[in-house]
Design a protein around this motif. Structure first.
Motif, PDB file in Angstrom:
ATOM      1  N   SER A 182      -3.609   5.461  16.375  1.00  0.00           N
ATOM      2  CA  SER A 182      -3.136   6.817  16.115  1.00  0.00           C
ATOM      3  C   SER A 182      -3.909   7.890  16.868  1.00  0.00           C
TER       4      SER A 182
ATOM      5  N   GLY B 226       0.835  -1.206   0.000  1.00  0.00           N
ATOM      6  CA  GLY B 226       0.000   0.000   0.000  1.00  0.00           C
ATOM      7  C   GLY B 226       0.866   1.251   0.000  1.00  0.00           C
TER       8      GLY B 226
ATOM      9  N   PRO C  38      -6.625  -3.428  10.529  1.00  0.00           N
ATOM     10  CA  PRO C  38      -7.297  -4.231  11.568  1.00  0.00           C
ATOM     11  C   PRO C  38      -7.655  -5.675  11.228  1.00  0.00           C
TER      12      PRO C  38
ATOM     13  N   LEU D 169      -2.856   0.399  13.404  1.00  0.00           N
ATOM     14  CA  LEU D 169      -2.156   1.524  14.035  1.00  0.00           C
ATOM     15  C   LEU D 169      -3.052   2.234  15.055  1.00  0.00           C
TER      16      LEU D 169
ATOM     17  N   SER E 145      -2.280   0.186  -7.101  1.00  0.00           N
ATOM     18  CA  SER E 145      -2.331   1.361  -7.961  1.00  0.00           C
ATOM     19  C   SER E 145      -0.906   1.664  -8.406  1.00  0.00           C
TER      20      SER E 145
ATOM     21  N   ASN F 255      -0.764   6.940   3.782  1.00  0.00           N
ATOM     22  CA  ASN F 255       0.325   6.712   4.741  1.00  0.00           C
ATOM     23  C   ASN F 255       1.650   6.474   4.031  1.00  0.00           C
TER      24      ASN F 255
ATOM     25  N   GLY G  47      -0.504   4.668  -0.968  1.00  0.00           N
ATOM     26  CA  GLY G  47      -1.636   5.228  -0.222  1.00  0.00           C
ATOM     27  C   GLY G  47      -1.241   6.487   0.528  1.00  0.00           C
TER      28      GLY G  47
ATOM     29  N   LYS H 182     -12.645  -2.877  11.357  1.00  0.00           N
ATOM     30  CA  LYS H 182     -12.225  -1.704  12.142  1.00  0.00           C
ATOM     31  C   LYS H 182     -13.002  -1.655  13.452  1.00  0.00           C
TER      32      LYS H 182
ATOM     33  N   TRP I  11       2.203  -3.897   6.316  1.00  0.00           N
ATOM     34  CA  TRP I  11       0.891  -3.728   5.660  1.00  0.00           C
ATOM     35  C   TRP I  11       0.295  -2.388   6.049  1.00  0.00           C
TER      36      TRP I  11
ATOM     37  N   ASP J 171       1.865  -1.673  -4.551  1.00  0.00           N
ATOM     38  CA  ASP J 171       0.507  -1.104  -4.489  1.00  0.00           C
ATOM     39  C   ASP J 171      -0.269  -1.599  -5.700  1.00  0.00           C
TER      40      ASP J 171
ATOM     41  N   ASN K 275     -10.846  10.482   3.382  1.00  0.00           N
ATOM     42  CA  ASN K 275      -9.765   9.975   2.535  1.00  0.00           C
ATOM     43  C   ASN K 275     -10.113   8.603   1.977  1.00  0.00           C
TER      44      ASN K 275
ATOM     45  N   PRO L 111      -4.957 -11.420   0.584  1.00  0.00           N
ATOM     46  CA  PRO L 111      -3.664 -10.862   0.195  1.00  0.00           C
ATOM     47  C   PRO L 111      -2.756 -10.585   1.395  1.00  0.00           C
TER      48      PRO L 111
HETATM   49  P1  NAI Z   1      -5.124   4.574   1.623  1.00  0.00           P
HETATM   50  O1  NAI Z   1      -6.416   4.026   1.138  1.00  0.00           O
HETATM   51  O2  NAI Z   1      -4.760   5.959   1.283  1.00  0.00           O
HETATM   52  O3  NAI Z   1      -3.930   3.637   1.159  1.00  0.00           O
HETATM   53  C1  NAI Z   1      -4.044   2.266   1.025  1.00  0.00           C
HETATM   54  C2  NAI Z   1      -3.314   1.845  -0.240  1.00  0.00           C
HETATM   55  O4  NAI Z   1      -3.343   0.428  -0.315  1.00  0.00           O
HETATM   56  C3  NAI Z   1      -3.940   2.362  -1.516  1.00  0.00           C
HETATM   57  O5  NAI Z   1      -2.977   3.042  -2.292  1.00  0.00           O
HETATM   58  C4  NAI Z   1      -4.413   1.093  -2.230  1.00  0.00           C
HETATM   59  O6  NAI Z   1      -4.304   1.198  -3.623  1.00  0.00           O
HETATM   60  C5  NAI Z   1      -3.466   0.069  -1.658  1.00  0.00           C
HETATM   61  N1  NAI Z   1      -3.887  -1.340  -1.682  1.00  0.00           N
HETATM   62  C6  NAI Z   1      -5.093  -1.898  -1.439  1.00  0.00           C
HETATM   63  N2  NAI Z   1      -5.038  -3.236  -1.511  1.00  0.00           N
HETATM   64  C7  NAI Z   1      -3.745  -3.545  -1.781  1.00  0.00           C
HETATM   65  C8  NAI Z   1      -3.053  -4.754  -1.954  1.00  0.00           C
HETATM   66  N3  NAI Z   1      -3.665  -5.925  -1.892  1.00  0.00           N
HETATM   67  N4  NAI Z   1      -1.732  -4.699  -2.200  1.00  0.00           N
HETATM   68  C9  NAI Z   1      -1.072  -3.513  -2.279  1.00  0.00           C
HETATM   69  N5  NAI Z   1      -1.686  -2.336  -2.129  1.00  0.00           N
HETATM   70  C10 NAI Z   1      -3.016  -2.350  -1.882  1.00  0.00           C
HETATM   71  O7  NAI Z   1      -5.167   4.366   3.211  1.00  0.00           O
HETATM   72  P2  NAI Z   1      -4.222   4.999   4.341  1.00  0.00           P
HETATM   73  O8  NAI Z   1      -4.897   6.194   4.895  1.00  0.00           O
HETATM   74  O9  NAI Z   1      -2.851   5.093   3.839  1.00  0.00           O
HETATM   75  O10 NAI Z   1      -4.328   3.850   5.449  1.00  0.00           O
HETATM   76  C11 NAI Z   1      -3.722   2.606   5.191  1.00  0.00           C
HETATM   77  C12 NAI Z   1      -4.186   1.550   6.171  1.00  0.00           C
HETATM   78  O11 NAI Z   1      -3.789   1.904   7.467  1.00  0.00           O
HETATM   79  C13 NAI Z   1      -5.696   1.354   6.199  1.00  0.00           C
HETATM   80  O12 NAI Z   1      -5.996  -0.015   6.297  1.00  0.00           O
HETATM   81  C14 NAI Z   1      -6.096   2.052   7.458  1.00  0.00           C
HETATM   82  O13 NAI Z   1      -7.269   1.521   8.039  1.00  0.00           O
HETATM   83  C15 NAI Z   1      -4.891   1.794   8.341  1.00  0.00           C
HETATM   84  N6  NAI Z   1      -4.804   2.765   9.407  1.00  0.00           N
HETATM   85  C16 NAI Z   1      -4.602   4.097   9.151  1.00  0.00           C
HETATM   86  C17 NAI Z   1      -4.564   5.006  10.189  1.00  0.00           C
HETATM   87  C18 NAI Z   1      -4.327   6.455   9.964  1.00  0.00           C
HETATM   88  O14 NAI Z   1      -4.368   7.207  10.904  1.00  0.00           O
HETATM   89  N7  NAI Z   1      -4.052   6.903   8.774  1.00  0.00           N
HETATM   90  C19 NAI Z   1      -4.751   4.585  11.564  1.00  0.00           C
HETATM   91  C20 NAI Z   1      -4.964   3.174  11.710  1.00  0.00           C
HETATM   92  C21 NAI Z   1      -4.951   2.324  10.672  1.00  0.00           C
END
Ligand code: NAI
Length: 532
Positions: free
Chosen positions: A315, A70, A289, A313, A149, A75, A73, A361, A235, A147, A346, A269
């Protein structure tokens, strides 16, 4: 006496018979003190225990790669851009002035521990946690990952809309030089259907064994290309739905490996990535989660002594809850209900707007007050022995606790979290405390990913032995529960209790790090300030 060279190389030197330094290791003696308690006819019979251990920490920090799943994404792209800003010392203008890059929000790089007191002044001496033992500097992490994407990292950063434009503008060429994430494994059933439009960078086919081998080859190649000693696979991709635990499929290590060979539909995955990392002997951390760590993964990690950590995480809202609920219960106040609402706009919020992903979650956010509640039988009736399974009595008394998450695109990455704590106070009184928290989600999460990565690398270098038995040094147990401070639903050794309290989690980590340099005892007793 410590060789001068060894002494110079370390910001802290402990002069004690418990600590010794060699060119390669720091070796410490530590007595693990506890107490055995039995209840006999209503009386607590307590026997203090003391067991001697030795820790051996390799002093050479591994050249470490961080492979994010990811990566493109919010993060992943924010972490990359902020590391680059720090590494290249990029300063940028905001409407309030000039901003320097920093690592605020990182427990390791921006918080301190008390070492002791200066005997001449009696004043406390604090050091950055990152000085206690040799640790990777975030600027030195080699970044990579996958990713679904294929957007290049500079485009991914732009798409995330997290960082100030003046920073984005300057860091853009460095981000572009990172290229695009590696193609990833996409099984549409596990994440929300609304993510499909992003999936333009996927490893073809449906053969899960071939996918596993593909990921293993990616990890090996990344390691070779960059001359790394260690790769942490992390992850930070979309939240998946829960996997069903099916006997014969994912309940044991062998069944899981066979299920992968048979391309069983219930292998997610994230589980595939975890298995790939374990088979490569590299640590895997789950920042989301879902139940990536099905029993078969845990058994495999144990069998191969490969480190894993998770889940999700911690956070914002949950971090506060793991402080606030404990504050109430430890103050002798009885929370009757905790109601938590979130909205965010987001891509994470978009994905969580689908029910099965929201469920993952909800589960990870819900268990966070359990240990505090069960620690106080004065306020909460414990579970009744012999009560019918599943009944209220069997579960024990517990505050009502709900979690709601809504997708509101307009607020973007700036998540809102609203919590109401409704409690019983003295003699039938009631107290209601409302907290409204608004914060850029990815700027809270990024330092946690760094802390988890750096701590994980460190913990792979720490070995221990039972000093009484004269055994050889061996690695820690593979589930790294010392990472709990940064995680919403900490994974712990099966059969042991989860600690959610943020204070206890920090204490455990601090005590452990100090034990590795031969320091023990509570630094908060401050006995000398309380006696003549
Ligand atoms: P995001 O949606 O911006 O990024 C996730 C990325 O994962 C996307 O670019 C997507 O294309 C990619 N993706 C999806 N399935 C995939 C796979 N099988 N293989 C590779 N890439 C894949 O989300 P964000 O904000 O970056 O958060 C990431 C994760 O962290 C989420 O699961 C979120 O719930 C978790 N998280 C985030 C927190 C935060 O404060 N930002 C806090 C706690 C958890």
């Amino acid at each position: 006496v410590h060789p001068t060279a060894v002494r110079r190389a370390s910001p802290i030197v402990v002069q004690s018979e418990h600590t010794s330094y060699t060119n390669d290791h720091i070796i410490s003696k530590f007595t693990n003190r506890g107490a055995d308690v039995t209840i006999v006819e209503g009386q607590y019979i307590v026997t203090p225990t003391a067991k001697p251990y030795e820790f051996q920490t390799a002093r050479k920090v591994a050249k470490t790669g961080l492979m994010m799943v990811g990566w493109g994404g919010n993060n992943g792209s924010t972490l990359s851009a902020t590391i680059l800003a720090n590494r290249h010392n990029i300063v940028w203008r905001t409407k309030s002035g000039v901003q320097q890059p920093n690592y605020i929000g990182s427990l390791l790089r921006a918080s301190t521990v008390r070492l002791g007191a200066d005997p001449s002044t009696g004043k406390d001496v604090y050091v950055p946690i990152s000085d206690v033992l040799p640790m990777v500097h975030p600027n030195d992490l080699v970044l990579g990952g996958w990713d679904i994407s294929g957007a290049r990292l500079d485009e991914a950063m732009k798409r995330a809309q997290v960082l100030d434009w003046d920073l984005q503008r300057q860091v853009m060429p460095h981000m572009a030089a990172l290229g695009s994430p590696l193609p990833s494994i996409y099984y549409p059933d596990f994440i929300a259907a609304n993510q499909e439009a992003r999936a333009d960078n996927v490893v073809p086919g449906t053969d899960k064994q071939a996918h596993l081998e593909h990921l293993r080859a990616d990890i090996r190649k990344f390691k070779e290309t960059h001359g790394l000693d260690r790769v942490v696979v992390f992850w930070t991709a979309n939240t998946e739905r829960y996997s069903d635990i099916i006997p014969g499929v994912n309940d044991t290590a062998d069944n899981l490996l066979n299920a992968i060979k048979a391309s069983h539909s219930e292998v997610s995955p994230s589980t595939l990535f975890a298995v790939a990392a374990i088979l490569e002997g590299e640590p895997f951390v789950n920042g989301a989660p879902q139940n990536t760590f099905v029993p078969g993964v845990i058994e495999l990690a144990e069998r191969l002594q490969s480190f894993i950590g998770g889940d999700d995480l911690k956070s914002g809202q949950t971090k506060l809850k793991s402080v606030f609920a404990e504050f109430l219960v430890n103050a002798g106040i009885k929370p009757l209900s905790i109601a938590s609402y979130n909205h965010l706009g987001n891509n994470d919020g978009h994905n969580l707007s689908a029910e099965p992903q929201f469920k993952s979650k909800e589960i990870s956010k819900s268990s966070v007050v359990d240990d505090m509640v069960s620690a106080n039988a004065l306020l909460f009736k414990p579970s009744a022995v012999g009560a019918p399974a599943g009944s209220k009595e069997a579960k024990g008394e517990h505050p009502d606790h709900i979690v709601v998450i809504k997708y509101v695109p307009a607020v973007g990455d700036s998540k809102r979290a609203i919590d109401e704590y409704y409690s019983e106070i003295f003699c039938g009184g009631r107290s209601t405390i409302n907290i409204f928290n608004e914060c850029e989600d990815s700027l809270l999460a990024t330092p946690l990913i760094l802390d988890l990565t750096i701590l994980t690398e460190l913990l792979t270098r720490v070995k221990y032995r039972d000093a009484s038995a004269g055994k050889d040094f061996k690695p820690l147990y593979p589930i790294l529960s010392l990472l709990s401070y940064m995680l919403k639903a900490p994974l712990v050794k099966p059969g042991t209790d989860v600690v959610n309290s943020l204070n206890r989690q920090r204490n455990a980590l601090e005590t452990f790090l100090k034990a590795c340099i031969g320091l023990e005892g509570s630094s908060d007793l401050l006995l000398e300030t309380r006696i003549w």
